[in-house]
Design a protein around this motif. Structure first.
Motif, PDB file in Angstrom:
ATOM      1  N   PRO A   1       0.796  -1.234   0.000  1.00  0.00           N
ATOM      2  CA  PRO A   1       0.000   0.000   0.000  1.00  0.00           C
ATOM      3  C   PRO A   1       0.823   1.276   0.000  1.00  0.00           C
ATOM      4  O   PRO A   1       0.329   2.324  -0.409  1.00  0.00           O
ATOM      5  CB  PRO A   1      -0.838  -0.123   1.276  1.00  0.00           C
ATOM      6  N   ALA A   2       2.079   1.207   0.470  1.00  0.00           N
ATOM      7  CA  ALA A   2       2.940   2.396   0.481  1.00  0.00           C
ATOM      8  C   ALA A   2       4.265   2.047  -0.200  1.00  0.00           C
ATOM      9  O   ALA A   2       5.296   1.908   0.455  1.00  0.00           O
ATOM     10  CB  ALA A   2       3.169   2.874   1.917  1.00  0.00           C
ATOM     11  N   PRO A   3       4.257   1.902  -1.525  1.00  0.00           N
ATOM     12  CA  PRO A   3       5.462   1.443  -2.228  1.00  0.00           C
ATOM     13  C   PRO A   3       6.643   2.386  -2.120  1.00  0.00           C
ATOM     14  O   PRO A   3       7.798   1.944  -2.158  1.00  0.00           O
ATOM     15  CB  PRO A   3       4.986   1.306  -3.686  1.00  0.00           C
ATOM     16  N   ALA A   4       6.408   3.655  -1.953  1.00  0.00           N
ATOM     17  CA  ALA A   4       7.524   4.607  -1.870  1.00  0.00           C
ATOM     18  C   ALA A   4       8.380   4.372  -0.634  1.00  0.00           C
ATOM     19  O   ALA A   4       9.573   4.698  -0.625  1.00  0.00           O
ATOM     20  CB  ALA A   4       6.984   6.038  -1.877  1.00  0.00           C
ATOM     21  N   GLU A   5       7.787   3.821   0.427  1.00  0.00           N
ATOM     22  CA  GLU A   5       8.524   3.553   1.665  1.00  0.00           C
ATOM     23  C   GLU A   5       8.831   2.065   1.842  1.00  0.00           C
ATOM     24  O   GLU A   5       9.250   1.635   2.923  1.00  0.00           O
ATOM     25  CB  GLU A   5       7.713   4.038   2.874  1.00  0.00           C
ATOM     26  N   ALA A   6       8.646   1.265   0.806  1.00  0.00           N
ATOM     27  CA  ALA A   6       8.644  -0.192   0.970  1.00  0.00           C
ATOM     28  C   ALA A   6      10.006  -0.858   0.888  1.00  0.00           C
ATOM     29  O   ALA A   6      10.148  -2.014   1.294  1.00  0.00           O
ATOM     30  CB  ALA A   6       7.720  -0.814  -0.082  1.00  0.00           C
ATOM     31  N   ARG A   7      11.030  -0.171   0.374  1.00  0.00           N
ATOM     32  CA  ARG A   7      12.274  -0.854   0.052  1.00  0.00           C
ATOM     33  C   ARG A   7      12.891  -1.623   1.224  1.00  0.00           C
ATOM     34  O   ARG A   7      13.282  -2.797   1.056  1.00  0.00           O
ATOM     35  CB  ARG A   7      13.281   0.130  -0.531  1.00  0.00           C
ATOM     36  N   PRO A   8      13.017  -1.063   2.444  1.00  0.00           N
ATOM     37  CA  PRO A   8      13.611  -1.855   3.529  1.00  0.00           C
ATOM     38  C   PRO A   8      12.825  -3.131   3.829  1.00  0.00           C
ATOM     39  O   PRO A   8      13.420  -4.185   4.098  1.00  0.00           O
ATOM     40  CB  PRO A   8      13.598  -0.894   4.722  1.00  0.00           C
ATOM     41  N   LEU A   9      11.505  -3.075   3.789  1.00  0.00           N
ATOM     42  CA  LEU A   9      10.695  -4.272   4.028  1.00  0.00           C
ATOM     43  C   LEU A   9      10.879  -5.283   2.905  1.00  0.00           C
ATOM     44  O   LEU A   9      11.049  -6.488   3.161  1.00  0.00           O
ATOM     45  CB  LEU A   9       9.223  -3.895   4.166  1.00  0.00           C
ATOM     46  N   VAL A  10      10.872  -4.822   1.674  1.00  0.00           N
ATOM     47  CA  VAL A  10      11.069  -5.723   0.535  1.00  0.00           C
ATOM     48  C   VAL A  10      12.422  -6.406   0.621  1.00  0.00           C
ATOM     49  O   VAL A  10      12.558  -7.611   0.384  1.00  0.00           O
ATOM     50  CB  VAL A  10      10.914  -4.959  -0.791  1.00  0.00           C
ATOM     51  N   ASP A  11      13.451  -5.655   0.978  1.00  0.00           N
ATOM     52  CA  ASP A  11      14.795  -6.234   1.090  1.00  0.00           C
ATOM     53  C   ASP A  11      14.851  -7.299   2.182  1.00  0.00           C
ATOM     54  O   ASP A  11      15.497  -8.340   2.025  1.00  0.00           O
ATOM     55  CB  ASP A  11      15.824  -5.143   1.391  1.00  0.00           C
ATOM     56  N   ASP A  12      14.164  -7.048   3.302  1.00  0.00           N
ATOM     57  CA  ASP A  12      14.168  -8.032   4.389  1.00  0.00           C
ATOM     58  C   ASP A  12      13.440  -9.301   3.964  1.00  0.00           C
ATOM     59  O   ASP A  12      13.927 -10.412   4.218  1.00  0.00           O
ATOM     60  CB  ASP A  12      13.510  -7.433   5.629  1.00  0.00           C
ATOM     61  N   ILE A  13      12.300  -9.144   3.317  1.00  0.00           N
ATOM     62  CA  ILE A  13      11.555 -10.306   2.840  1.00  0.00           C
ATOM     63  C   ILE A  13      12.380 -11.090   1.828  1.00  0.00           C
ATOM     64  O   ILE A  13      12.408 -12.332   1.847  1.00  0.00           O
ATOM     65  CB  ILE A  13      10.210  -9.862   2.249  1.00  0.00           C
ATOM     66  N   GLN A  14      13.084 -10.393   0.952  1.00  0.00           N
ATOM     67  CA  GLN A  14      13.937 -11.057  -0.030  1.00  0.00           C
ATOM     68  C   GLN A  14      15.017 -11.884   0.661  1.00  0.00           C
ATOM     69  O   GLN A  14      15.272 -13.042   0.298  1.00  0.00           O
ATOM     70  CB  GLN A  14      14.581 -10.012  -0.942  1.00  0.00           C
ATOM     71  N   THR A  15      15.655 -11.312   1.670  1.00  0.00           N
ATOM     72  CA  THR A  15      16.708 -12.019   2.399  1.00  0.00           C
ATOM     73  C   THR A  15      16.167 -13.280   3.059  1.00  0.00           C
ATOM     74  O   THR A  15      16.775 -14.358   2.979  1.00  0.00           O
ATOM     75  CB  THR A  15      17.323 -11.101   3.465  1.00  0.00           C
ATOM     76  N   LEU A  16      15.015 -13.172   3.708  1.00  0.00           N
ATOM     77  CA  LEU A  16      14.435 -14.322   4.396  1.00  0.00           C
ATOM     78  C   LEU A  16      13.976 -15.386   3.404  1.00  0.00           C
ATOM     79  O   LEU A  16      14.115 -16.585   3.656  1.00  0.00           O
ATOM     80  CB  LEU A  16      13.280 -13.876   5.276  1.00  0.00           C
ATOM     81  N   ALA A  17      13.402 -14.961   2.286  1.00  0.00           N
ATOM     82  CA  ALA A  17      12.962 -15.920   1.275  1.00  0.00           C
ATOM     83  C   ALA A  17      14.149 -16.687   0.695  1.00  0.00           C
ATOM     84  O   ALA A  17      14.086 -17.910   0.508  1.00  0.00           O
ATOM     85  CB  ALA A  17      12.202 -15.198   0.169  1.00  0.00           C
ATOM     86  N   GLU A  18      15.237 -15.992   0.422  1.00  0.00           N
ATOM     87  CA  GLU A  18      16.435 -16.660  -0.097  1.00  0.00           C
ATOM     88  C   GLU A  18      17.012 -17.618   0.940  1.00  0.00           C
ATOM     89  O   GLU A  18      17.466 -18.717   0.594  1.00  0.00           O
ATOM     90  CB  GLU A  18      17.469 -15.627  -0.504  1.00  0.00           C
ATOM     91  N   ALA A  19      16.993 -17.212   2.208  1.00  0.00           N
ATOM     92  CA  ALA A  19      17.517 -18.070   3.266  1.00  0.00           C
ATOM     93  C   ALA A  19      16.691 -19.353   3.393  1.00  0.00           C
ATOM     94  O   ALA A  19      17.242 -20.448   3.576  1.00  0.00           O
ATOM     95  CB  ALA A  19      17.531 -17.323   4.596  1.00  0.00           C
ATOM     96  N   MET A  20      15.352 -19.243   3.293  1.00  0.00           N
ATOM     97  CA  MET A  20      14.505 -20.431   3.377  1.00  0.00           C
ATOM     98  C   MET A  20      14.738 -21.361   2.187  1.00  0.00           C
ATOM     99  O   MET A  20      14.799 -22.592   2.341  1.00  0.00           O
ATOM    100  CB  MET A  20      13.040 -20.008   3.441  1.00  0.00           C
ATOM    101  N   ALA A  21      14.856 -20.789   1.003  1.00  0.00           N
ATOM    102  CA  ALA A  21      15.113 -21.606  -0.180  1.00  0.00           C
ATOM    103  C   ALA A  21      16.449 -22.336  -0.050  1.00  0.00           C
ATOM    104  O   ALA A  21      16.572 -23.516  -0.414  1.00  0.00           O
ATOM    105  CB  ALA A  21      15.099 -20.728  -1.433  1.00  0.00           C
TER     106      ALA A  21
END
Length: 223
Positions: free
Chosen positions: A87-107
């Motif tokens: 809902p707030a893409p302009a402020e989303a980058r830190p959250l997206v980066d954290d989710i990316q890190t966790l998703a890669e770690a699980m894979a």
């Protein structure tokens, strides 16, 4: 992420499993302990930094609950889709980066080509009754609001699990034993779908939310 050599516990040692079936630490190397036979929850304690907290807060300042899901590789396409949907893409980058890190770690940890992710802003408890999931393993983390609750064996009566009925005992044998994940904690929950863990999936529930309270929850399943 460097995966340490794992100990090989005695699979028949149910006494050890009942005495201590959890692993908790402040480093990511605690998470592979989920592979130990007697462990059915591994928790990495962590605190979210200020940029990530601000990014999370921006996604929670909305009028309605929302959710995003993904089934596929944790790649650039996943990031782009998440950025489009938040809902707030302009402020989303830190959250997206954290989710990316966790998703890669699980894979990586579970040698999975695909992962399933759900990110949900909740305004009520999703699964308020204690239960165990019929799946192998799930990563759970709360970015905002109260975290998931779980029961150690000493505080649990497994005979009470399943569909409620008048003749079933209470699931919680000792309310003082209820444990809570905190904001930012990474919890790997082993379910009854894990081969060899069928009768002892981690028993947990969603926390109750006060009126007006919100919770931003993410789960990741290796697929």
């Amino acid at each position: 992420m460097s995966v340490p050599a794992l100990s090989q516990p005695n699979a028949g040692d149910t006494t050890a499993w009942h005495a201590e079936h959890w692993a908790i630490g402040n480093d990511i190397e605690v998470l592979p302990r989920i592979f130990e036979d007697h462990t059915n929850i591994a928790i990495m304690r962590r605190e979210l930094d200020a940029p990530l907290l601000a990014s999370v807060a921006a996604q929670c300042h909305v009028d309605r609950a929302w959710q995003w899901s993904w089934l596929g590789s944790p790649d650039a396409e996943m990031q782009a889709d998440l950025l489009r949907r938040l809902p707030a893409p302009a402020e989303a980058r830190p959250l997206v980066d954290d989710i990316q890190t966790l998703a890669e770690a699980m894979a990586y940890l579970f040698e999975a080509d695909m992962i399933g992710i759900r990110l949900r802003l909740l305004d009520s408890a999703m699964c308020p009754r204690f239960h165990c999931d019929n799946l192998p393993v799930r990563l759970v983390t709360t970015y905002h609001g109260p975290g998931s609750e779980w029961l150690p064996e000493a505080a649990l009566n497994r005979a009470g699990l399943g569909i409620p009925s008048a003749d079933k005992p209470e699931i919680v044998a000792d309310a003082a034993g209820i444990q809570h994940l905190q904001v930012g904690d990474l919890g790997l929950l082993k379910g009854s779908g894990w081969v060899g863990n069928e009768p002892r999936g981690l028993v947990h529930r969603s926390p109750a939310l006060d009126s007006g309270q919100k919770r931003l929850l993410m789960t990741i399943d290796p697929a």
